[in-house]
Design an enzyme around this catalytic site. Sequence first.
Site, short mmCIF file in Angstrom:
data_model
loop_
_atom_site.label_atom_id
_atom_site.label_comp_id
_atom_site.label_asym_id
_atom_site.label_seq_id
_atom_site.Cartn_x
_atom_site.Cartn_y
_atom_site.Cartn_z
N TYR A 109 43.67 43.62 37.71
CA TYR A 109 42.33 43.44 37.40
C TYR A 109 41.46 42.74 38.39
O TYR A 109 40.44 43.28 38.74
CB TYR A 109 42.21 42.67 36.03
N LYS B 166 38.47 44.67 40.64
CA LYS B 166 37.15 44.06 40.75
C LYS B 166 36.62 43.73 42.08
O LYS B 166 35.32 43.82 42.40
CB LYS B 166 36.92 42.82 39.87
N SER C 278 32.94 41.98 38.11
CA SER C 278 33.40 40.92 37.52
C SER C 278 33.50 39.64 38.44
O SER C 278 33.69 39.81 39.71
CB SER C 278 34.76 40.98 36.69
N THR D 100 32.32 39.59 23.75
CA THR D 100 33.22 40.56 24.30
C THR D 100 34.34 40.69 23.07
O THR D 100 35.38 39.89 23.05
CB THR D 100 33.57 40.69 25.69
#
Length: 141
Positions: free
Chosen positions: A44, A48, A31, A79
């Site tokens: 997160y 990543k 990401s 998404t």
Amino acid sequence: MDTNLLGAFHCARAFAPAPRASRGAIVDIASITGYRAGGSSIAYGVSKAALLQLTRNLAVALAPEVRVNAVAPGTVAATRWQPGLHGEEEFARRAAKEREVVPLGRTAEPEHVAQAAVRLLGMELVTGEALILDGGRHVVY
């Protein structure tokens, strides 16, 4: 962390013998939050960033038999799980705001991520790289 980083690590470890035998490739899906702040949580973004570093380390460890690269998308327009984080209206507002600051005026679709992964699988002289799919935002960030 378990899914984003350890899952990729264990998959690479389990499947590395097959690409080695065929001189194949591994493509991780990371990401843009691995490069810049953002995303839904600190964990997160850190996972990543660690996945991008794992990609580079695997590229060194498995070369020349296996090429290891990553795709690092920014906002992916269609998404469906993203609206669940903040609600449909908030997601639509954030997506519109993102498109305003992106030089190309649009964000990635799932098909773009798939196309990038397929392209990286076929590039024989590229390893340890991440292909950024964010409509050019990283250029003006």
